[in-house]
Design an enzyme around this catalytic site. Structure first.
Site, PDB file in Angstrom:
ATOM      1  CG  ASP A   1      51.249 -35.389   7.157  1.00 36.14           C
ATOM      2  OD1 ASP A   1      51.300 -33.868   6.784  1.00 36.14           O
ATOM      3  OD2 ASP A   1      50.472 -36.074   6.672  1.00 36.14           O
TER       4      ASP A   1
ATOM      5  CG  ASP B   1      48.820 -29.987   6.969  1.00 31.64           C
ATOM      6  OD1 ASP B   1      48.174 -30.765   6.277  1.00 31.64           O
ATOM      7  OD2 ASP B   1      48.455 -29.104   7.913  1.00 31.64           O
TER       8      ASP B   1
ATOM      9  CD  GLU C   1      46.612 -30.053   2.535  1.00 30.85           C
ATOM     10  OE1 GLU C   1      45.255 -30.677   2.494  1.00 30.85           O
ATOM     11  OE2 GLU C   1      46.993 -29.477   3.271  1.00 30.85           O
TER      12      GLU C   1
ATOM     13  CG  HIS D   1      44.283 -37.478   5.727  1.00 30.87           C
ATOM     14  ND1 HIS D   1      44.961 -37.070   4.595  1.00 30.87           N
ATOM     15  CD2 HIS D   1      44.163 -36.164   6.470  1.00 30.87           C
ATOM     16  CE1 HIS D   1      45.599 -35.937   4.977  1.00 30.87           C
ATOM     17  NE2 HIS D   1      44.960 -35.345   6.010  1.00 30.87           N
ATOM     18  CG  ASP D   2      42.167 -33.835   4.557  1.00 31.11           C
ATOM     19  OD1 ASP D   2      42.075 -34.068   5.620  1.00 31.11           O
ATOM     20  OD2 ASP D   2      43.006 -32.841   4.233  1.00 31.11           O
TER      21      ASP D   2
HETATM   22  O1  TEU Z   1      44.298 -29.848   5.216  1.00 32.25           O
HETATM   23  C1  TEU Z   1      44.299 -28.567   4.872  1.00 32.25           C
HETATM   24  C2  TEU Z   1      43.178 -28.339   3.809  1.00 32.25           C
HETATM   25  O2  TEU Z   1      42.975 -27.676   3.184  1.00 32.25           O
HETATM   26  C3  TEU Z   1      41.896 -29.446   3.680  1.00 32.25           C
HETATM   27  O3  TEU Z   1      41.859 -30.105   2.692  1.00 32.25           O
HETATM   28  C4  TEU Z   1      41.079 -29.544   4.917  1.00 32.25           C
HETATM   29  O4  TEU Z   1      40.702 -30.839   5.137  1.00 32.25           O
HETATM   30  C5  TEU Z   1      39.715 -28.671   4.476  1.00 32.25           C
HETATM   31  O5  TEU Z   1      40.102 -27.548   4.365  1.00 32.25           O
HETATM   32  C6  TEU Z   1      38.480 -28.952   5.663  1.00 32.25           C
HETATM   33  O6  TEU Z   1      37.390 -28.755   4.953  1.00 32.25           O
HETATM   34  C7  TEU Z   1      45.470 -30.373   6.184  1.00 32.25           C
HETATM   35  C8  TEU Z   1      45.179 -31.813   6.395  1.00 32.25           C
HETATM   36  O7  TEU Z   1      45.394 -32.744   5.419  1.00 32.25           O
HETATM   37  C9  TEU Z   1      43.892 -31.882   7.251  1.00 32.25           C
HETATM   38  O8  TEU Z   1      43.867 -33.122   7.566  1.00 32.25           O
HETATM   39  C10 TEU Z   1      44.095 -30.888   8.519  1.00 32.25           C
HETATM   40  O9  TEU Z   1      42.932 -31.045   9.195  1.00 32.25           O
HETATM   41  C11 TEU Z   1      44.387 -29.519   8.199  1.00 32.25           C
HETATM   42  O10 TEU Z   1      45.490 -29.350   7.288  1.00 32.25           O
HETATM   43  C12 TEU Z   1      44.924 -28.822   9.500  1.00 32.25           C
HETATM   44  O11 TEU Z   1      46.147 -29.249   9.657  1.00 32.25           O
END
Ligand code: TEU
Length: 575
Positions: free
Chosen positions: A101, A208, A271, A345-346
């Site tokens: 990541d 990310d 992402e 994971h989100d």
């Molecule tokens: O996620 C960024 C993101 O836009 C998301 O889907 C986030 O989980 C959501 O806005 C919260 O409601 C990335 C990572 O995947 C996430 O786990 C991190 O928390 C985030 O960036 C910050 O690094």
């Protein structure tokens, strides 16, 4: 039949590991790298060819490793650099690849760069982060520089007394945004976060928040504007107009490609979340030389407000079809590439959200239905840990205290502040949290029916789902009827018919149907007809295409010519 060859990252199936909850080898309650090494054969036997490891770097873990304090060190609960070197070796030994990541929109406030930046106005690293002076209202109250909302609730700015300025932090207060306008900062990122790991032999990065590095300035080229009011009942407002797909984002990605990633044979997946088709093509058209592919959030955000997942209104099957099409169709007739995923994971667990977990039979059948959907869509396929055994959301009976994610915790706290005594409203929000919170992906992987689902011999850092005795890897491995065996076979079918399923064109045939999702996948010389019953009812089956249909995969044993049973799915070749 034409036999074409493609870059390896197009045909791969990628298995995502979120290390804290994957597998604990030393009984401290946290997953770790030796636990991953021990489980590589499970991943390989699924049919995956690439492992994507969520952040393993040193971190205070305020956002579970997405707050990195040192790109070149390992979080101690996950293991040592030796363990990591061994993981790279063991992955490669099995013919797999390892993708890490890349979290470079922000660091942890514990990163040495930020500590320096924060120390004084004239520190050489001051400009490595985004600092601005406070503003004041009519009464002289100090206010943040703009009304931007953090993704984790409250202001996206945090005040620092040392220098009487605010720093931008679009996520947690301890995740300060790096200043990508500064070339020296960008070069330091390339060296520490990317080159360091490429030299160790990693095969790529999941990038990310890849759309957020370039922030949009006001006309003066220095200050920022307030965001428009979209949630009238609150002061802080979503900042996406100023913080996503910004004016220099493509320049930054092109630079990173040219200076770093193009020097290696690696996978890059950004992402990005939301953007127009035109914008999406800028990121992932081969000709643009930025990234190989991207994650769009149309499917995973279906039913939620794009700016706030907990503002949830539900969705129809038509919305879901729209979302699938949006992620699939933008590459049609272009040199761009896309991804297929329904969990990470989100996100909550797909079988709870899009399937039916009301009983064991429907749970297994609908998990398999989702496997059919995922393995027949165009793009590189991603599977999240536990998805392959149909892991479910956390039970609704659990207390809010079981939720450990900063996103959920902050949201709930802010809500409780505004709404201290409203049991009805509490229940509503808890229902939504129980459906869409990130925590559902983060409960430990259920390996067997021993204590803690075999995840750890110690006390897990977060509670194991109560259903581990029924849903676990051991029970499903070798059982021909299991969700896991179904995934194994569905991935084989996908690989056997690559031109159709990985690379084919996608066309929905029954857009208005609110029970069935029917589509055709086509390659130069073949067609496949896929019909998926997303309802809990029997639905008559009438092919919407001419030609003989030859069944090549299905989640039922005895297929009835005329009826699709609840959550039944079929994949045919058209002859
Ligand atoms: O996620 C960024 C993101 O836009 C998301 O889907 C986030 O989980 C959501 O806005 C919260 O409601 C990335 C990572 O995947 C996430 O786990 C991190 O928390 C985030 O960036 C910050 O690094």
């Amino acid at each position: 039949m034409t036999v074409k060859t493609y870059p390896w990252w197009k045909d791969s199936t990628i298995y995502q590991i979120w290390p804290a909850s994957f597998r604990d080898s030393n009984g401290d309650g946290f997953g770790d790298i030796p636990g991953i090494i021990k489980s590589l054969d499970h991943i390989k036997s699924l049919g995956a060819s690439v492992v994507w490891l969520s952040p393993h770097y040193d971190s205070p873990q305020d956002d579970m490793g997405y707050d990195i304090s040192n790109y070149e060190a390992i979080y101690e609960k996950y293991g040592t650099m030796d363990d990591m070197n061994q993981l790279i070796e063991e992955v490669h030994k099995r013919g797999l690849k390892l993708v890490c990541d890349l979290v470079i929109n922000h660091t942890s406030s514990e990163h040495a760069w930020f500590k320096e930046s924060k120390s004084s106005l004239d520190n050489p690293k001051r400009d490595w982060y985004i600092w601005r002076k406070p503003r004041y209202d009519d009464k002289g109250n100090r206010l943040p520089p703009t009304n931007w909302l953090s993704h984790f609730s409250g202001s996206a700015w945090n005040y620092d007394e040392t220098t009487d300025e605010y720093y931008l932090c679009l996520f947690a207060k301890t995740q300060p945004d790096l200043n990508w306008e500064n070339e020296e900062t960008r070069n330091a990122i390339y060296k520490s976060a990317l080159e360091f790991w490429f030299k160790k032999g990693v095969d790529g990065f999941r990038i990310d928040t890849a759309g957020m590095y370039s922030k949009k300035f006001a006309k003066d080229g220095k200050s920022f504007e307030d965001a428009p009011i979209v949630f009238p009942e609150q002061y802080y407002q979503p900042s996406s107009d100023f913080t996503t797909n910004g004016p220099r984002i493509h320049e930054f990605h092109k630079e990173m490609f040219e200076k770093v990633t193009s020097n290696y044979d690696v996978l890059t997946v950004g992402e990005v979340g939301h953007c127009s088709k035109e914008e999406a093509l800028k990121y992932v058209s081969a000709n643009e030389k930025e990234m190989n592919m991207m994650f769009l959030f149309d499917v995973v955000d279906v039913g939620s407000d794009k700016q706030d997942r907990f503002r949830y209104n539900g969705f129809t099957l038509k919305d879901f079809k729209d979302a699938v099409a949006a992620q699939s169709d933008f590459i049609k007739g272009t040199d761009a590439w896309s991804t297929v995923f329904i969990e990470n994971h989100d996100q909550p667990r797909a079988v709870t959200r899009f399937g039916n977990t009301s009983n064991k039979q429907l749970w297994a059948k609908s998990a398999k239905l989702l496997a059919l959907l995922q393995t027949t869509l165009t793009g590189t396929l991603y599977i999240y840990q536990g998805q392959e055994i149909g892991m479910t959301n956390l039970p609704r009976s659990w207390d809010i205290e079981e939720y450990k994610d900063i996103n959920t915790i902050n949201y709930w706290a802010q809500y409780k502040e505004k709404t201290p005594n409203d049991p009805e409203a509490d229940k509503k929000l808890l229902d939504v949290i129980n459906l869409v919170a990130r925590d559902h992906a983060r409960s430990p992987v259920q390996w067997d029916d021993s204590a803690n689902g075999g995840f750890s011999t110690g006390t897990p850092w977060t509670r194991v789902n109560d259903n581990y005795k029924e849903i676990n890897v051991k029970a499903q491995t070798g059982d021909p009827d299991s969700v896991f065996s179904f995934y194994q076979n569905a991935i084989k079918v996908r690989q056997l018919h690559k031109e159709l399923f990985i690379h084919g064109d996608f066309e929905i045939l029954d857009y208005e149907n609110d029970k069935l999702f029917t589509y055709v996948k086509s390659s130069a010389d073949q067609k496949s007809y896929v019909v998926l019953n997303f309802s809990n009812e029997d639905v008559p089956f009438k092919p919407l295409i001419s030609g003989d249909l030859k069944l090549i995969n299905s989640n039922v044993k005895d297929v009835n010519e005329n009826t699709l049973t609840p959550y039944e799915g079929r994949v045919y070749l058209v002859e």
